[in-house]
Design a protein around this motif. Structure first.
Motif, short mmCIF file in Angstrom:
data_model
loop_
_atom_site.label_atom_id
_atom_site.label_comp_id
_atom_site.label_asym_id
_atom_site.label_seq_id
_atom_site.Cartn_x
_atom_site.Cartn_y
_atom_site.Cartn_z
N CYS A 62 -3.30 0.98 -9.88
CA CYS A 62 -3.45 0.98 -8.51
C CYS A 62 -4.95 1.15 -8.29
O CYS A 62 -5.71 1.47 -9.17
CB CYS A 62 -2.54 1.98 -7.85
SG CYS A 62 -0.80 1.57 -8.15
N ASN A 90 -6.16 5.70 -10.38
CA ASN A 90 -4.80 5.32 -10.27
C ASN A 90 -3.96 6.23 -9.75
O ASN A 90 -4.38 7.50 -9.51
CB ASN A 90 -4.38 4.96 -11.89
CG ASN A 90 -3.02 4.53 -11.67
OD1 ASN A 90 -2.77 3.49 -11.24
ND2 ASN A 90 -2.07 4.75 -12.60
N SER A 91 -2.66 6.14 -9.71
CA SER A 91 -1.77 7.09 -8.86
C SER A 91 -1.85 8.41 -9.76
O SER A 91 -1.80 9.68 -9.30
CB SER A 91 -0.27 6.35 -8.88
OG SER A 91 0.23 6.14 -10.20
N TYR A 136 -5.17 10.38 -10.14
CA TYR A 136 -5.27 10.98 -8.62
C TYR A 136 -4.51 12.46 -8.68
O TYR A 136 -5.17 13.58 -8.31
CB TYR A 136 -5.03 10.29 -7.33
CG TYR A 136 -4.92 10.79 -6.36
CD1 TYR A 136 -5.94 11.25 -5.64
CD2 TYR A 136 -3.91 11.26 -5.39
CE1 TYR A 136 -5.96 11.94 -4.18
CE2 TYR A 136 -3.56 11.61 -4.14
CZ TYR A 136 -4.71 12.20 -3.74
OH TYR A 136 -4.64 12.55 -2.48
N TRP A 184 -12.81 6.60 -7.74
CA TRP A 184 -11.74 5.63 -7.62
C TRP A 184 -10.57 5.99 -8.80
O TRP A 184 -10.99 6.60 -9.74
CB TRP A 184 -11.95 4.09 -7.78
CG TRP A 184 -12.19 3.91 -9.54
CD1 TRP A 184 -13.53 4.07 -10.16
CD2 TRP A 184 -11.56 3.54 -10.71
NE1 TRP A 184 -13.59 3.84 -11.23
CE2 TRP A 184 -12.44 3.20 -11.80
CE3 TRP A 184 -10.31 2.98 -10.81
CZ2 TRP A 184 -11.83 2.77 -12.95
CZ3 TRP A 184 -9.66 2.79 -11.93
CH2 TRP A 184 -10.77 2.55 -12.93
N GLU A 210 0.92 -1.03 0.22
CA GLU A 210 0.05 -0.14 -0.21
C GLU A 210 0.86 1.20 0.05
O GLU A 210 2.09 1.34 0.26
CB GLU A 210 -0.77 0.11 1.35
CG GLU A 210 -1.91 -1.09 1.38
CD GLU A 210 -2.86 -1.05 2.62
OE1 GLU A 210 -3.59 -1.68 2.73
OE2 GLU A 210 -2.45 -0.06 3.39
N PRO A 230 -8.48 10.79 0.41
CA PRO A 230 -8.63 9.29 0.26
C PRO A 230 -9.26 8.47 1.39
O PRO A 230 -9.28 9.13 2.42
CB PRO A 230 -7.00 8.80 0.27
CG PRO A 230 -6.35 10.33 -0.38
CD PRO A 230 -7.25 11.50 0.22
N ASN A 269 -5.68 3.62 2.26
CA ASN A 269 -4.32 4.09 1.65
C ASN A 269 -4.72 3.30 0.17
O ASN A 269 -5.40 2.56 0.15
CB ASN A 269 -3.56 3.04 2.17
CG ASN A 269 -2.42 3.77 3.27
OD1 ASN A 269 -2.72 4.96 3.44
ND2 ASN A 269 -1.80 2.88 4.04
N GLY A 270 -3.85 3.59 -0.78
CA GLY A 270 -3.81 3.17 -2.42
C GLY A 270 -3.37 1.98 -2.06
O GLY A 270 -2.57 1.37 -1.50
N ALA A 318 -1.59 7.89 -0.39
CA ALA A 318 -1.52 8.61 -1.50
C ALA A 318 -1.21 10.12 -1.21
O ALA A 318 -0.56 10.99 -2.08
CB ALA A 318 -2.75 8.30 -2.11
N LEU A 364 -7.14 3.70 -5.69
CA LEU A 364 -7.24 4.60 -4.55
C LEU A 364 -8.53 5.06 -4.81
O LEU A 364 -9.09 5.49 -5.58
CB LEU A 364 -6.26 5.89 -4.89
CG LEU A 364 -6.37 7.00 -3.80
CD1 LEU A 364 -6.09 6.35 -2.45
CD2 LEU A 364 -5.77 8.30 -4.37
#
Length: 515
Positions: free
Chosen positions: A84, A159-160, A163, A157, A46, A94, A97-98, A49, A86
């Motif tokens: 990922c 992804n890195s 976000y 939702w 995890e 958030p 955690n992602g 983020a 998130l």
């Protein structure tokens, strides 16, 4: 040269790296921040983020801004680890955690459940790949089933990179490539959400709009600009998963090109002539429109050599490489299965664990370090043999990532696989590809622009082929020979942590044949 500046920032597994370039690819400034990930239980991975993805990006951007005239920045693009999961609320807070990409293996039961629900063949045909720990959908289902209070507070939702794009621009958007890894939510043929499956798996979550990685999806807001030390209104492109941004930076853009990304994990991206699926590989959209890629990933590579370094007293990495270089190929009969965090391609086994075979009292840290490199190289050879086919033959291997520095690892890989590898002149990585995507997205350069130049080529040494063929044969036989015992040990590890949501869930079996 126009004088306009582009910013590319990549949030990798072990660090966030940023670069500023001109429109012709010349590097003007760089910055980086190291970070880690959280491993709360065996098989879980995890990240915080807000602290890691956003916090490091802010610091990197501010350092870059201090080296340039910010008024000259005309485009920005961000990539990151993925796919990922998130989850956030409507205000981008958030809710947990992602959950990281395929190295997080908590959702084995959900993989099995969703495969049974939609059908294995139907999933491969519609999504381009079987469900595995790399898929986002099962992790969404895991949260819904195991953390109902989190699920109740979640509405979006990410992804890195998506976000961070939302934090930069206020836009809720994800790129087509990342979406194509978010199985089983996306239809790779329609290049759109699989609305019926997405509505069932992600019930209650809004779906982001789709864009191609180079497309400008918004502008830097006043609040984000102030935090980053940049100018308001800078166009921001959608970005994508870091491995694909890195492949783009290295010129892996033509059918038959294959990227080997040497990092904390090992990742493979091959450009295809057209769509086809393989039961042990991942077919996805490429970075560019109308492009398909075939991908694979190992769960540990550079992280394994770091483990050896820490285990043997934290000697300088350069010393370990020098010592391992003095050890004969084959590490005096030592073989390592690099499944220390389970494995993705080609066995897709969340309960796989590392095995060191052949140890004797005469083996030292140099042998173990070299055997780790050779074990990873055997895993690479196994995957390359799956990727290479009559329909889509591999024509060129391009080696990228921090692991290409020093030469020993890449040489061992060429010796074990019997294939040459091109190493690009510019090795800064995914952030460099991000800058090029920003240049294309803002119209500073045409879409076909390629900044990549080959710096060197690693040729295989024929004299090592015989010993590595023997090592490879042992390597391929070792996993099936130890699988039952290793699974029993991994269950003991899970019991020690009270593994929520996994317990004694069966590990999905995958056929080992080719097609």
């Amino acid at each position: 040269m126009t004088g306009e500046l582009l910013i590319g920032i990549d949030m990798g597994t072990g660090s966030t790296k940023g670069v500023v370039t001109t429109a012709d690819g010349r590097i003007v400034a760089t910055a980086s921040r190291k970070h880690g990930m959280e491993l709360p239980r065996p098989g879980w991975a995890e990240v915080d983020a807000e602290t890691v993805w956003w916090g490091d990006l802010v610091e990197v951007a501010r350092e870059l801004a201090g080296q340039i005239d910010v008024a000259a920045v005309t485009g920005m693009c961000v990539s990151g680890v993925g796919p990922c999961l998130l989850l956030t609320d409507d205000d981008l807070n958030p809710t947990r955690n992602g959950i990281l990409y395929g190295i997080d293996m908590r959702a084995t039961q959900q993989i099995e459940d969703l495969t049974e629900r939609f059908g294995a063949e139907a999933i491969v045909e519609r999504c381009g790949k079987a469900l595995s720990t790399q898929a986002v959908g099962p992790k969404i289902a895991w949260v819904r089933e195991n953390e109902p209070e989190v699920w109740e507070r979640s509405t979006r939702w990410f992804n890195s990179n998506s976000y961070v794009v939302a934090k930069l621009t206020g836009e809720y958007v994800i790129d087509h490539h990342t979406a194509s890894q978010s199985d089983p939510l996306y239809d790779v043929h329609a290049r759109d959400w699989a609305d019926d499956w997405a509505a069932e798996v992600a019930d209650g979550l809004q779906m982001p709009r789709l864009a191609w990685p180079h497309e400008v999806v918004g502008e830097l807001t006043a609040a984000a600009a102030e935090e980053l030390g940049l100018a308001e209104g800078i166009p921001v492109s959608a970005g994508t998963v870091d491995a694909w941004a890195e492949a783009f930076s290295a010129g892996v853009r033509r059918p038959g090109d294959l990227m080997l990304m040497y990092g904390s994990t090992m990742f493979f991206v091959q450009v295809l002539e057209g769509f086809h699926a393989h039961p042990l590989l991942w077919t996805t959209n490429g970075v560019e429109r109308d492009q398909y890629t075939l991908a694979a990933g190992m769960s540990t590579s550079g992280s394994l050599t770091t483990w050896v370094q820490q285990l043997t007293g934290d000697a300088p990495f350069e010393d370990l490489v020098a010592e391992a270089s003095e050890v004969d190929p084959g590490a005096d009969g030592l073989v390592v299965l690099p499944y220390f965090a389970g494995e993705r391609t080609p066995i897709f086994d969340a309960r796989a664990r590392g095995v060191v075979a052949g140890l004797s009292l005469r083996h030292g840290r140099a042998h173990l370090f070299r055997a780790a490199y050779e074990g990873i190289a055997c895993g690479i050879r196994q995957i390359v043999e799956f990727l290479d086919s009559e329909q889509d033959p591999i024509k060129r291997l391009v080696a990228v990532g921090g692991g290409t520095q020093g030469g020993l690892w890449t040489q061992i890989v060429s010796d074990v696989t019997g294939r040459p590898q091109d190493v690009p002149e510019q090795t800064i990585g995914a952030s460099y590809g991000d800058a090029l995507l920003a240049a294309i997205g803002t119209g500073l350069v045409p879409p076909e622009t390629d900044w990549a130049r080959v710096g060197s080529t690693v040729e295989p040494r024929p004299q090592n082929r015989e010993v590595y063929d023997k090592i490879y044969r042992v390597y391929t036989e070792l996993y099936p020979a130890t699988k039952e015992q290793v699974h029993a040990l991994s269950r003991l590890q899970e019991d020690a942590f009270g593994e929520a949501g996994q317990g004694d869930a069966p590990v999905p079996e995958v056929e080992s044949g080719r097609r």
